[in-house]
Design a protein around this motif. Structure first.
Motif, PDB file in Angstrom:
ATOM      1  N   ALA A 128     -57.601 -15.977   2.577  1.00  0.00           N
ATOM      2  CA  ALA A 128     -56.550 -16.662   1.827  1.00  0.00           C
ATOM      3  C   ALA A 128     -56.490 -18.137   2.187  1.00  0.00           C
ATOM      4  N   ALA A 129     -56.581 -18.451   3.480  1.00  0.00           N
ATOM      5  CA  ALA A 129     -56.494 -19.841   3.928  1.00  0.00           C
ATOM      6  C   ALA A 129     -57.687 -20.657   3.444  1.00  0.00           C
ATOM      7  N   LEU A 130     -58.885 -20.130   3.629  1.00  0.00           N
ATOM      8  CA  LEU A 130     -60.077 -20.864   3.201  1.00  0.00           C
ATOM      9  C   LEU A 130     -60.104 -21.008   1.684  1.00  0.00           C
ATOM     10  N   GLY A 131     -59.683 -19.967   0.980  1.00  0.00           N
ATOM     11  CA  GLY A 131     -59.614 -20.052  -0.477  1.00  0.00           C
ATOM     12  C   GLY A 131     -58.616 -21.100  -0.931  1.00  0.00           C
ATOM     13  N   GLN A 132     -57.498 -21.182  -0.244  1.00  0.00           N
ATOM     14  CA  GLN A 132     -56.484 -22.181  -0.572  1.00  0.00           C
ATOM     15  C   GLN A 132     -57.036 -23.598  -0.433  1.00  0.00           C
ATOM     16  N   GLY A 190     -56.106 -13.038  -1.752  1.00  0.00           N
ATOM     17  CA  GLY A 190     -55.780 -13.977  -2.814  1.00  0.00           C
ATOM     18  C   GLY A 190     -54.535 -14.799  -2.551  1.00  0.00           C
ATOM     19  N   GLY A 191     -53.883 -14.568  -1.390  1.00  0.00           N
ATOM     20  CA  GLY A 191     -52.747 -15.388  -1.006  1.00  0.00           C
ATOM     21  C   GLY A 191     -51.383 -14.863  -1.383  1.00  0.00           C
ATOM     22  N   LYS A 192     -51.275 -13.620  -1.822  1.00  0.00           N
ATOM     23  CA  LYS A 192     -49.968 -13.056  -2.142  1.00  0.00           C
ATOM     24  C   LYS A 192     -49.293 -12.522  -0.878  1.00  0.00           C
ATOM     25  N   VAL A 193     -48.011 -12.819  -0.732  1.00  0.00           N
ATOM     26  CA  VAL A 193     -47.245 -12.406   0.447  1.00  0.00           C
ATOM     27  C   VAL A 193     -46.486 -11.126   0.135  1.00  0.00           C
ATOM     28  N   GLY A 194     -46.601 -10.139   1.040  1.00  0.00           N
ATOM     29  CA  GLY A 194     -45.950  -8.849   0.835  1.00  0.00           C
ATOM     30  C   GLY A 194     -44.865  -8.565   1.853  1.00  0.00           C
ATOM     31  N   PRO A 236     -37.486 -18.169   1.275  1.00  0.00           N
ATOM     32  CA  PRO A 236     -38.217 -17.057   0.669  1.00  0.00           C
ATOM     33  C   PRO A 236     -39.595 -17.487   0.186  1.00  0.00           C
ATOM     34  N   VAL A 237     -40.584 -16.638   0.363  1.00  0.00           N
ATOM     35  CA  VAL A 237     -41.942 -16.961  -0.079  1.00  0.00           C
ATOM     36  C   VAL A 237     -42.552 -15.740  -0.744  1.00  0.00           C
ATOM     37  N   SER A 238     -43.437 -15.993  -1.691  1.00  0.00           N
ATOM     38  CA  SER A 238     -44.156 -14.897  -2.341  1.00  0.00           C
ATOM     39  C   SER A 238     -45.658 -15.148  -2.379  1.00  0.00           C
ATOM     40  N   THR A 239     -46.074 -16.396  -2.081  1.00  0.00           N
ATOM     41  CA  THR A 239     -47.492 -16.743  -2.016  1.00  0.00           C
ATOM     42  C   THR A 239     -47.722 -17.741  -0.891  1.00  0.00           C
ATOM     43  N   LEU A 240     -48.959 -17.819  -0.448  1.00  0.00           N
ATOM     44  CA  LEU A 240     -49.326 -18.817   0.566  1.00  0.00           C
ATOM     45  C   LEU A 240     -49.103 -20.224   0.026  1.00  0.00           C
ATOM     46  N   ASP A 241     -49.496 -20.448  -1.209  1.00  0.00           N
ATOM     47  CA  ASP A 241     -49.313 -21.754  -1.825  1.00  0.00           C
ATOM     48  C   ASP A 241     -47.832 -22.143  -1.865  1.00  0.00           C
TER      49      ASP A 241
END
Length: 259
Positions: A128-132, A190-194, A236-241
């Motif tokens: 996720a980090a490298l993709g970001q 893919g960077g989605k936070v659960g 609140p967060v839902s994605t890394l971005d």
């Protein structure tokens, strides 16, 4: 003694026996408490939590602290008085045993399951980090090391730590803004936070260890607010971005989402 008196005595004895059984019988619950936290930008047991090779890394300030809970073991017995006590304490939670130990019947099986989840979480965090950042996992290698911690809930903080070490906020600043930021959340490649469990206990652990901001999966805002320590701000967060954008806004005084 009349028949009515004898019947009442028998009923009373039965009720007392049932009450004693209820008090002494083991119940399918576990007791959980605020656990350790660790700065993923720093060291754990003398070793860097995040080691990156194949790319230049930057010196960081501030902290990104992953959080955890500790719970009674799978072989521990929990009784009714323990549960009643837990309901009235803010530093203790009563959780269904299957929520704490979804796999395995003994300590060894559960430890292996949690270790496997941690490994998968670390792989997802790296991807996720490298993709970001648009970087290749073939050229850049990331090693994550955190002793005595299992499960997938540190994924978000691992990913943020990798990004901060490689690129910061992209404009020469730290993602942390020099502050102590804590949080929790699983992450996909893919960077989605659960969502995770035990958020109210994790907020207490975070504040205890100096955090002033806590990143929480958006779906768990209500849980996080239940026992929110004074002086701890929820984001609140839902994605890394989205988490990165919130931290950038926090540093610059921009609009930051809240629960």
């Amino acid at each position: 003694m009349s028949a009515r008196t004898r019947a009442l005595a028998v009923c009373t004895a039965l009720v007392l026996a049932l009450l004693v059984t209820a008090v002494l019988a083991p119940l399918p619950y576990a007791l959980a408490y605020p656990g350790m936290t660790a700065n993923v930008l720093g060291n754990d047991e003398g070793k860097p939590v995040i080691t990156i090779s194949g790319a230049r890394t930057r010196k960081t300030s501030g902290q990104l602290r992953m959080t955890s809970i500790v719970a009674t073991g799978p072989e521990a017995t929990v009784h009714l008085p323990d549960i009643v006590s837990g309901w009235f304490r803010t530093d203790e939670a009563v959780m269904p045993r299957e929520a704490v130990y979804p796999v395995g019947e003994n300590t060894e099986e559960i430890a292996e399951h949690n270790a496997q989840q941690m490994r998968e979480s670390q792989d997802s965090a790296t991807s996720a980090a490298l993709g970001q950042l648009g970087k290749s996992g073939q050229d850049i290698k990331v090693k994550l090391s955190l002793a005595d911690v299992g499960g997938p809930s540190a994924g978000l903080m691992f990913a943020l730590g990798i990004v901060d070490k490689l690129d910061g906020d992209g404009a020469g600043h730290d993602l942390t803004g020099g502050h102590t930021i804590a949080g929790t959340g699983t992450i996909t490649a893919g960077g989605k936070v659960g969502a995770v469990g035990g958020v109210p206990l994790k907020t207490q652990a975070a504040r205890r260890d100096g955090a002033t901001v806590f990143l929480v999966p958006r779906k768990e805002c209500t849980d996080a607010q239940a026992e929110l320590p004074k002086g701890l701000r929820l984001i609140p967060v839902s994605t890394l971005d989205g988490a990165m954008d919130s931290l950038k806004a926090l540093r610059t005084g921009g609009k930051v989402p809240s629960c």
